[in-house]
Design a protein around this motif. Structure first.
Motif, PDB file in Angstrom:
ATOM      1  N   MET A  54       0.855  -1.192   0.000  1.00 48.51           N
ATOM      2  CA  MET A  54       0.000   0.000   0.000  1.00 48.51           C
ATOM      3  C   MET A  54       0.890   1.240   0.000  1.00 48.51           C
ATOM      4  O   MET A  54       0.755   2.141   0.820  1.00 48.51           O
ATOM      5  N   ALA A  55       1.812   1.271  -0.942  1.00 50.26           N
ATOM      6  CA  ALA A  55       2.981   2.149  -0.883  1.00 50.26           C
ATOM      7  C   ALA A  55       2.751   3.560  -1.392  1.00 50.26           C
ATOM      8  O   ALA A  55       3.635   4.407  -1.260  1.00 50.26           O
ATOM      9  N   GLY A  56       1.595   3.825  -1.989  1.00 49.25           N
ATOM     10  CA  GLY A  56       1.377   5.176  -2.507  1.00 49.25           C
ATOM     11  C   GLY A  56       2.407   5.544  -3.557  1.00 49.25           C
ATOM     12  O   GLY A  56       2.724   4.753  -4.447  1.00 49.25           O
ATOM     13  N   THR A  88       1.071   4.653  -8.568  1.00 48.70           N
ATOM     14  CA  THR A  88       2.142   3.803  -9.104  1.00 48.70           C
ATOM     15  C   THR A  88       2.964   4.562 -10.132  1.00 48.70           C
ATOM     16  O   THR A  88       4.199   4.491 -10.145  1.00 48.70           O
ATOM     17  N   GLU A  89       2.288   5.301 -11.003  1.00 48.25           N
ATOM     18  CA  GLU A  89       3.002   6.079 -12.016  1.00 48.25           C
ATOM     19  C   GLU A  89       3.839   7.177 -11.380  1.00 48.25           C
ATOM     20  O   GLU A  89       4.973   7.436 -11.815  1.00 48.25           O
ATOM     21  N   ILE A 102       8.600  -1.975  -8.876  1.00 48.98           N
ATOM     22  CA  ILE A 102       7.351  -1.241  -8.660  1.00 48.98           C
ATOM     23  C   ILE A 102       6.212  -1.982  -9.348  1.00 48.98           C
ATOM     24  O   ILE A 102       6.260  -2.241 -10.559  1.00 48.98           O
ATOM     25  N   ILE A 103       5.182  -2.312  -8.568  1.00 44.55           N
ATOM     26  CA  ILE A 103       4.072  -3.120  -9.081  1.00 44.55           C
ATOM     27  C   ILE A 103       2.752  -2.407  -8.823  1.00 44.55           C
ATOM     28  O   ILE A 103       2.462  -2.018  -7.689  1.00 44.55           O
ATOM     29  N   ASN A 104       1.971  -2.249  -9.871  1.00 42.18           N
ATOM     30  CA  ASN A 104       0.596  -1.779  -9.730  1.00 42.18           C
ATOM     31  C   ASN A 104      -0.240  -3.005  -9.351  1.00 42.18           C
ATOM     32  O   ASN A 104      -0.716  -3.743 -10.200  1.00 42.18           O
ATOM     33  N   GLY A 105      -0.368  -3.237  -8.038  1.00 43.25           N
ATOM     34  CA  GLY A 105      -0.918  -4.506  -7.583  1.00 43.25           C
ATOM     35  C   GLY A 105      -1.908  -4.378  -6.448  1.00 43.25           C
ATOM     36  O   GLY A 105      -2.088  -3.310  -5.855  1.00 43.25           O
ATOM     37  N   ASP A 106      -2.515  -5.504  -6.125  1.00 40.79           N
ATOM     38  CA  ASP A 106      -3.556  -5.596  -5.105  1.00 40.79           C
ATOM     39  C   ASP A 106      -2.999  -6.299  -3.876  1.00 40.79           C
ATOM     40  O   ASP A 106      -2.577  -7.455  -3.948  1.00 40.79           O
ATOM     41  N   VAL A 107      -2.984  -5.608  -2.749  1.00 40.67           N
ATOM     42  CA  VAL A 107      -2.429  -6.172  -1.526  1.00 40.67           C
ATOM     43  C   VAL A 107      -3.266  -7.348  -1.018  1.00 40.67           C
ATOM     44  O   VAL A 107      -2.749  -8.208  -0.302  1.00 40.67           O
TER      45      VAL A 107
END
Length: 286
Positions: A54-56, A88-89, A102-107
């Protein structure tokens, strides 16, 4: 911010994306001394693989890397996982290090939202969430901690910095105030999903998932100033803060317990909300 990122922010207006770039630490009242103390609890000196969940926009990963450089700690590999495509961008525009993935992902599934590729199980020495677990509805909180448990190595550690209430009425009043803010910025998903945990709820969930050595490193207060909220969330509509101010005036328990201080002359306020840095360990034999 690049023109490409600005266009992306305008096109993707989910609940996680409405604000775009903002300073979460400043909003929450986290100063440098507090954040450096938080980094000490992560114990990066003996970590090889770290997940910033959930890194913002990646601000915590930046801090962890700087901390390692400053203290002559060998850099671990970092994985930055963030659900919002916009955040993410923003992270991708600021990192060029080979050891940052860096991953655009679902925790909740620990997987890439595009490729569906899952993170490796039993891989990370540390999983860290900084002020993010309240974005998950209560019905999915167990799934959140279970997914964290699964990607940690045996002996790995989960470090959570977040809101943590003991007084249920305080929690309810703060939830109502937060919903006002989320409605004003158009974050309708957050109005529905946000859930601020009580202490016994968090500890019970962590225990149920299988964590051991669950404990509090420190308690602290979030210090949320209305002037900063106005600057970060409502730079073009400053009068919107008046709705939040009105809601605060109706929060009788928070006012009684001095968790809200209001200056009626300047129409400004500060909220002091309870937080905790909680650490839980995945047992070597589960």
């Amino acid at each position: 911010m690049s023109e490409e990122t600005s266009v992306l922010i305008k096109k993707n207006l989910s609940a996680f994306d409405r604000v775009g770039s903002y300073n979460q630490d400043q909003i929450n009242g986290f100063d440098e001394a507090f954040l450096n103390q938080f980094l000490q609890f992560i114990s990066l000196n003996n970590a090889q693989h770290v997940l910033d969940a959930m890194a913002g926009n990646g601000n915590l990963t930046h801090r962890m890397m700087s901390y390692c450089h400053h203290h002559n700690i060998k850099l671990p590999s970092f994985t930055l996982l963030e659900y919002s495509s916009v955040q993410t961008e923003l992270a991708r525009t600021t990192f060029n290090e080979a050891n940052v993935n860096i991953i655009n992902g679902d925790v909740l599934t620990m997987s890439d939202r595009i490729s569906q590729q899952a993170l490796a199980a039993n891989y990370f020495d540390r999983v860290v969430i900084k002020s993010g677990n309240h974005e998950i509805p209560f019905a999915k909180q167990f799934q959140l901690y279970k997914s964290i448990f699964n990607v940690l190595k045996p002996g790995g550690v989960f470090i959570n910095l977040g809101f943590l209430f003991s007084n249920q009425r305080e929690r309810e009043e703060f939830t109502q105030i937060t919903r006002i803010k989320d409605n004003l910025i158009g974050a309708t998903d957050s109005v529905t999903n946000r859930y601020f945990l009580l202490r016994h709820e968090l500890y019970s969930l962590l225990h149920e998932v299988g964590f051991t050595s669950i404990g509090c490193e420190i308690t602290f207060d979030y210090s949320i100033h209305s002037d900063i909220v106005k600057k970060e969330y409502f730079p073009t509509t400053p009068n919107a803060i008046k709705d939040i101010f009105t809601a605060q005036q109706q929060a009788k328990t928070l006012l009684k317990n001095k968790r809200i201080k209001i200056d009626k002359i300047t129409e400004s306020s500060t909220m002091y909300l309870p937080g905790e840095i909680t650490i839980a360990t995945k047992p070597i034999v589960s």
